[in-house]
Motif scaffolding. Sequence first.
Motif, PDB file in Angstrom:
ATOM      1  N   ASP A   1      69.015  52.750  54.801  1.00  0.00           N
ATOM      2  CA  ASP A   1      68.749  53.629  53.653  1.00  0.00           C
ATOM      3  C   ASP A   1      68.069  54.912  54.123  1.00  0.00           C
ATOM      4  O   ASP A   1      67.201  54.881  55.020  1.00  0.00           O
ATOM      5  CB  ASP A   1      67.843  52.928  52.636  1.00  0.00           C
ATOM      6  CG  ASP A   1      68.599  51.951  51.764  1.00  0.00           C
ATOM      7  OD1 ASP A   1      69.849  51.936  51.851  1.00  0.00           O
ATOM      8  OD2 ASP A   1      67.954  51.204  50.999  1.00  0.00           O
TER       9      ASP A   1
ATOM     10  N   ASP B   1      70.431  60.531  51.772  1.00  0.00           N
ATOM     11  CA  ASP B   1      71.637  60.285  50.984  1.00  0.00           C
ATOM     12  C   ASP B   1      71.336  59.541  49.683  1.00  0.00           C
ATOM     13  O   ASP B   1      72.235  59.134  48.963  1.00  0.00           O
ATOM     14  CB  ASP B   1      72.689  59.522  51.798  1.00  0.00           C
ATOM     15  CG  ASP B   1      72.141  58.238  52.414  1.00  0.00           C
ATOM     16  OD1 ASP B   1      71.165  57.688  51.869  1.00  0.00           O
ATOM     17  OD2 ASP B   1      72.689  57.790  53.440  1.00  0.00           O
ATOM     18  N   ARG B   2      70.054  59.334  49.391  1.00  0.00           N
ATOM     19  CA  ARG B   2      69.615  58.783  48.112  1.00  0.00           C
ATOM     20  C   ARG B   2      68.324  59.483  47.720  1.00  0.00           C
ATOM     21  O   ARG B   2      67.577  59.963  48.587  1.00  0.00           O
ATOM     22  CB  ARG B   2      69.377  57.269  48.202  1.00  0.00           C
ATOM     23  CG  ARG B   2      70.621  56.443  48.446  1.00  0.00           C
ATOM     24  CD  ARG B   2      70.285  54.978  48.683  1.00  0.00           C
ATOM     25  NE  ARG B   2      69.658  54.387  47.512  1.00  0.00           N
ATOM     26  CZ  ARG B   2      68.987  53.217  47.533  1.00  0.00           C
ATOM     27  NH1 ARG B   2      68.855  52.557  48.671  1.00  0.00           N
ATOM     28  NH2 ARG B   2      68.465  52.725  46.447  1.00  0.00           N
TER      29      ARG B   2
ATOM     30  N   TYR C   1      68.733  57.945  42.205  1.00  0.00           N
ATOM     31  CA  TYR C   1      69.967  58.730  42.190  1.00  0.00           C
ATOM     32  C   TYR C   1      70.671  58.568  43.531  1.00  0.00           C
ATOM     33  O   TYR C   1      70.019  58.463  44.579  1.00  0.00           O
ATOM     34  CB  TYR C   1      69.680  60.216  41.958  1.00  0.00           C
ATOM     35  CG  TYR C   1      68.997  60.541  40.655  1.00  0.00           C
ATOM     36  CD1 TYR C   1      69.729  60.993  39.561  1.00  0.00           C
ATOM     37  CD2 TYR C   1      67.607  60.418  40.528  1.00  0.00           C
ATOM     38  CE1 TYR C   1      69.095  61.322  38.358  1.00  0.00           C
ATOM     39  CE2 TYR C   1      66.972  60.728  39.330  1.00  0.00           C
ATOM     40  CZ  TYR C   1      67.727  61.181  38.258  1.00  0.00           C
ATOM     41  OH  TYR C   1      67.101  61.490  37.082  1.00  0.00           O
ATOM     42  N   GLU C   2      71.978  58.589  43.502  1.00  0.00           N
ATOM     43  CA  GLU C   2      72.766  58.598  44.740  1.00  0.00           C
ATOM     44  C   GLU C   2      72.895  60.028  45.238  1.00  0.00           C
ATOM     45  O   GLU C   2      73.098  60.950  44.458  1.00  0.00           O
ATOM     46  CB  GLU C   2      74.153  57.997  44.503  1.00  0.00           C
ATOM     47  CG  GLU C   2      74.153  56.502  44.226  1.00  0.00           C
ATOM     48  CD  GLU C   2      73.608  55.697  45.391  1.00  0.00           C
ATOM     49  OE1 GLU C   2      73.907  56.068  46.549  1.00  0.00           O
ATOM     50  OE2 GLU C   2      72.894  54.708  45.154  1.00  0.00           O
TER      51      GLU C   2
END
Length: 589
Positions: A30, A186-187, A199-200
């Motif tokens: 992540d 990226d998140r 949010y993505e």
Amino acid sequence: MNLINVESISKAYGPQPLLDGVSLGLDEGDRVGVVGRNGGGKSTLVQILARSVEPDSGRVTHTRGLRMGFLTQRDAFPEGATVRSVVLGDRAEHEWAGDGRVRDVLAGLLGDLALDAPLAGMSGGERRRVALARLLVPESDLLALDEPTNHLDIEAIDWLARHLKGRRVALLIVTHDRWFLDEVTDRTWEVVDGGVERYEGGYSAFVLAKAERSRIAAATEAKRQNLLRKELAWLRRGPQARTSKPKFRVDAAQALIADEPPPRDQVELTRFATARLGKTVFDLEDVTVEAGEHTLFEHLTWQLGPGDRIGLVGVNGSGKSTLLRLLDGDVLPVRGKVVRGRTVQLAHLSQNLEDLDPERRVLESVEEIRRRITVGKREWTASQLLERLGFPGDRQWTPVGDLSGGERRRLQVLRLLMGEPNVLLLDEPTNDLDIETLTELEDLLDGWPGTLVVVSHDRYFLERITDRVAALLGDGRVAMLPGGVDEYLSRRAAGRAPTRTSAAATAPAPAPAAAKAKGNQDWKARKELDRLERRLEKLAQQQARLHERLAAHATDYARLQELDTELKALQSEAAEVEEQWLMLAEDVG
């Protein structure tokens, strides 16, 4: 694999909870950016995840054997520590010198620092780089970084982004640097109202997704209000209203951009600026400035015109703040002269917080400058602007002495704007500001008619509010860069030479055979590089003159079209020359 899991955590400092019943998890790989207002709980969330702060309730679980690196906002080191002792500890030289990743960290962050240099007396930027190197040298499963770009210049931020993108490690990053968030994450987690909205995507995707959520919420509320009105009409008109059925079609993309403000109208703003400033703002003629035994500028000739919006970049210590103080009149040249336009009304935001009466209220502190100002075509009251910059209702009556550093910075910016200057010099205006406040400030400055010079390491902010980038490259002059920050980084990379004994230089890594070939470049290629640089400078000067002519013919539409065509042709040629320069510099460098 799950690395960290939190269940129903809550944390409060005082009566208002920062986090209330938050549950979330971090998995292997992540890359999460954490955003939110100052004081909203971002750092507290990361500290709880890192187990450096205990929640008031709830549970935090780490996977067994988790290797976690945690960078706090304050860089603390043992007394008498050196760069070597902090970053490498007691590791033998042959161990770290043979590790390519360690050498990359030392070269990227500590290239101008000797390993045996003491940390006592180092600047904030140097201490931050040492703290980052200490964190990045060991292998980790998860890196939690709280404001990692603080005190770093644009080059160091660019290196850090590239390094983190290339590492196979989970990331949790709290930062106000939106460019950095887009590059690395990226998140996105937004800490708001005691909860965490997920949010993505990086920052740009977060903005789009949040706008879409707001649009859906507004559409839902509008639909509810409409249904209430219809119900009331039915009660008044009778049963025949039952046969009416609303028909509608919502196009999400169109709805999102329906109220999008137009891009900055450079010609219109230049016309306003010329009306306020005349043709002369600042002319620096053959100026030499010295700082002790060091010469910062030598035979510098530079011109600032009405409506110019310049972003100023350069390494720490290159003279950016000194150049602003030279324009302000606070620094005098040893030789040469600085010509200042007669109509110039200058405001200078320095890096130091000005002394304000701690007993005065926030609103009183602003209204003593002016009660109303006009920005663009709209008039604002002091109270309205305070609300835009993060001082809602009751907060406007807070004593200045009770404000945080970020709030005092916002107040300082607003007091400058209330003076309605026509020339703004901003030295690191984004320090201590959260993303929401930055967005409001950018919106205000976007329509501000005047001459603007901004020194900032916030790449997103620079590209948002300025039209051109100038750089201090250490040769005593100001270089205009048509390619912006990317060109600055390329020039720095191409021109960097190991002239000083550095941490990276002490690594006895074997030199590859290609290094010899790299040091023996074709002299014709270098000559072509010089020619392209001279051409770029000439094109930049031609564009500057065209901007002046555009301002002078602001009311002549036909002439404006002709000049605009010339400007676009120059910009196109500059882009081609810049591309040739970059390709050649990559081969030669």
